[in-house]
Design a protein around this motif. Structure first.
Motif, mmCIF file in Angstrom:
data_model
loop_
_atom_site.group_PDB
_atom_site.id
_atom_site.type_symbol
_atom_site.label_atom_id
_atom_site.label_comp_id
_atom_site.label_asym_id
_atom_site.label_seq_id
_atom_site.Cartn_x
_atom_site.Cartn_y
_atom_site.Cartn_z
ATOM 1 N N PHE A 83 0.836 -1.199 0.000
ATOM 2 C CA PHE A 83 0.000 0.000 0.000
ATOM 3 C C PHE A 83 0.873 1.252 0.000
ATOM 4 C CE2 PHE A 83 -2.928 3.064 2.134
ATOM 5 C CZ PHE A 83 -3.833 3.153 1.092
ATOM 6 N N GLY A 84 1.968 1.226 0.732
ATOM 7 C CA GLY A 84 2.959 2.286 0.647
ATOM 8 C C GLY A 84 2.757 3.497 1.529
ATOM 9 N N ARG A 85 1.729 3.492 2.340
ATOM 10 C CA ARG A 85 1.562 4.595 3.296
ATOM 11 C C ARG A 85 0.774 4.080 4.492
ATOM 12 N NH1 ARG A 85 -2.121 6.322 -0.969
ATOM 13 N NH2 ARG A 85 -4.188 6.544 -0.096
ATOM 14 N N ALA A 86 0.619 4.926 5.481
ATOM 15 C CA ALA A 86 0.002 4.495 6.732
ATOM 16 C C ALA A 86 -1.438 4.028 6.523
ATOM 17 C CB ALA A 86 0.034 5.629 7.747
ATOM 18 N N ALA A 87 -1.743 2.913 7.128
ATOM 19 C CA ALA A 87 -3.114 2.386 7.123
ATOM 20 C C ALA A 87 -3.322 1.651 8.439
ATOM 21 C CB ALA A 87 -3.326 1.440 5.952
ATOM 22 N N ARG A 88 -4.506 1.752 8.952
ATOM 23 C CA ARG A 88 -4.853 1.037 10.178
ATOM 24 C C ARG A 88 -5.074 -0.431 9.828
ATOM 25 N NH1 ARG A 88 -9.823 0.456 13.729
ATOM 26 N NH2 ARG A 88 -11.036 0.662 11.839
ATOM 27 N N THR A 89 -4.703 -1.322 10.728
ATOM 28 C CA THR A 89 -4.940 -2.751 10.504
ATOM 29 C C THR A 89 -5.947 -3.258 11.520
ATOM 30 O OG1 THR A 89 -3.016 -3.318 11.857
ATOM 31 C CG2 THR A 89 -2.684 -3.213 9.488
ATOM 32 N N VAL A 90 -6.857 -4.089 11.035
ATOM 33 C CA VAL A 90 -7.885 -4.687 11.882
ATOM 34 C C VAL A 90 -7.829 -6.191 11.699
ATOM 35 C CG1 VAL A 90 -10.372 -4.894 12.262
ATOM 36 C CG2 VAL A 90 -9.379 -2.659 11.770
ATOM 37 N N PHE A 91 -7.672 -6.892 12.806
ATOM 38 C CA PHE A 91 -7.651 -8.352 12.816
ATOM 39 C C PHE A 91 -8.933 -8.823 13.494
ATOM 40 C CE2 PHE A 91 -3.326 -6.846 12.848
ATOM 41 C CZ PHE A 91 -2.699 -7.642 11.911
ATOM 42 N N ARG A 92 -9.734 -9.600 12.785
ATOM 43 C CA ARG A 92 -11.018 -10.067 13.316
ATOM 44 C C ARG A 92 -10.999 -11.581 13.451
ATOM 45 N NH1 ARG A 92 -15.012 -5.741 13.869
ATOM 46 N NH2 ARG A 92 -16.342 -7.534 14.173
ATOM 47 N N ARG A 93 -11.810 -12.103 14.381
ATOM 48 C CA ARG A 93 -11.948 -13.545 14.597
ATOM 49 C C ARG A 93 -13.421 -13.917 14.560
ATOM 50 N NH1 ARG A 93 -7.570 -12.739 13.648
ATOM 51 N NH2 ARG A 93 -5.658 -13.309 14.720
ATOM 52 N N GLY A 94 -13.748 -14.912 13.745
ATOM 53 C CA GLY A 94 -15.125 -15.373 13.616
ATOM 54 C C GLY A 94 -15.387 -15.796 12.181
ATOM 55 N N ARG A 95 -16.654 -15.976 11.841
ATOM 56 C CA ARG A 95 -16.996 -16.301 10.453
ATOM 57 C C ARG A 95 -16.523 -15.163 9.581
ATOM 58 N NH1 ARG A 95 -21.904 -19.561 9.128
ATOM 59 N NH2 ARG A 95 -21.121 -18.910 7.112
ATOM 60 N N VAL A 96 -15.682 -15.463 8.631
ATOM 61 C CA VAL A 96 -14.982 -14.454 7.859
ATOM 62 C C VAL A 96 -15.941 -13.432 7.258
ATOM 63 C CG1 VAL A 96 -13.542 -14.072 5.811
ATOM 64 C CG2 VAL A 96 -12.995 -15.921 7.402
ATOM 65 N N GLU A 97 -16.956 -13.900 6.567
ATOM 66 C CA GLU A 97 -17.863 -12.973 5.889
ATOM 67 C C GLU A 97 -18.582 -12.057 6.870
ATOM 68 O OE1 GLU A 97 -19.997 -16.990 6.193
ATOM 69 O OE2 GLU A 97 -17.978 -16.277 5.847
ATOM 70 N N ARG A 98 -18.981 -12.574 8.000
ATOM 71 C CA ARG A 98 -19.670 -11.753 9.006
ATOM 72 C C ARG A 98 -18.714 -10.756 9.666
ATOM 73 N NH1 ARG A 98 -24.762 -13.253 9.623
ATOM 74 N NH2 ARG A 98 -25.381 -15.314 8.906
ATOM 75 N N GLU A 99 -17.485 -11.177 9.870
ATOM 76 C CA GLU A 99 -16.495 -10.280 10.472
ATOM 77 C C GLU A 99 -16.140 -9.139 9.532
ATOM 78 O OE1 GLU A 99 -15.570 -10.195 13.599
ATOM 79 O OE2 GLU A 99 -16.875 -11.914 13.968
#
Length: 148
Positions: A83-99
């Protein structure tokens, strides 16, 4: 953007091209704990509830979970670098599509890459998780073709 194994570069490239330096960008990845739970369940079913730790057998559910987290961290690092610049990262746990749908709350746009049959357009060009996200996301969704 939805960072998924195999198709994430297309989503990252599209998001990079569409966003400006002042735009808030979030990289989202979801792991389904049911995968590790399935390995653990098989182990417990075959070897008894506690397994055979006294004989050096490691619970494969623990190994699968650790491998998933390591792969997830590596994938998100690669996506952030691309991506090359700052971005927030979100890690989710659960059914992938619902998360992924839940992670989209309050967002303006979700950038995702198609994950189905890339040889033909139409409904088969989306896998079940992508179809769910497209149908239920609380924001606009941009689908891009994965790179070949």
């Amino acid at each position: 953007m939805w960072v998924r194994e195999g198709v994430w570069p297309a989503a990252v490239d599209a998001a990079r091209d569409l966003t400006g330096p002042d735009d808030s960008v979030t990289l989202v990845h979801a792991l389904d704990p049911a995968i590790a739970a399935g390995a653990h369940g098989a182990y417990a079913g075959l070897l008894g509830r506690g397994g055979w730790p006294h004989r050096g057998h490691q619970d494969p559910g623990t190994v699968v979970e650790a491998a998933g987290v390591a792969a997830e961290n590596e994938l998100m690092t690669a996506a952030q670098e691309r991506f090359g610049r700052a971005a927030r990262t979100v890690f989710r746990r659960g059914r992938v599509e619902r998360e992924v749908v839940a992670a989209c709350a309050g967002m303006d746009l979700l950038v995702a890459a198609r994950d189905g049959d890339v040889d033909r357009p139409g409904p088969k060009s989306l896998g079940p998780a992508s179809r769910f996200v497209v149908d239920h996301a609380p924001c606009r969704v941009l689908l891009v073709w994965p790179q070949r």
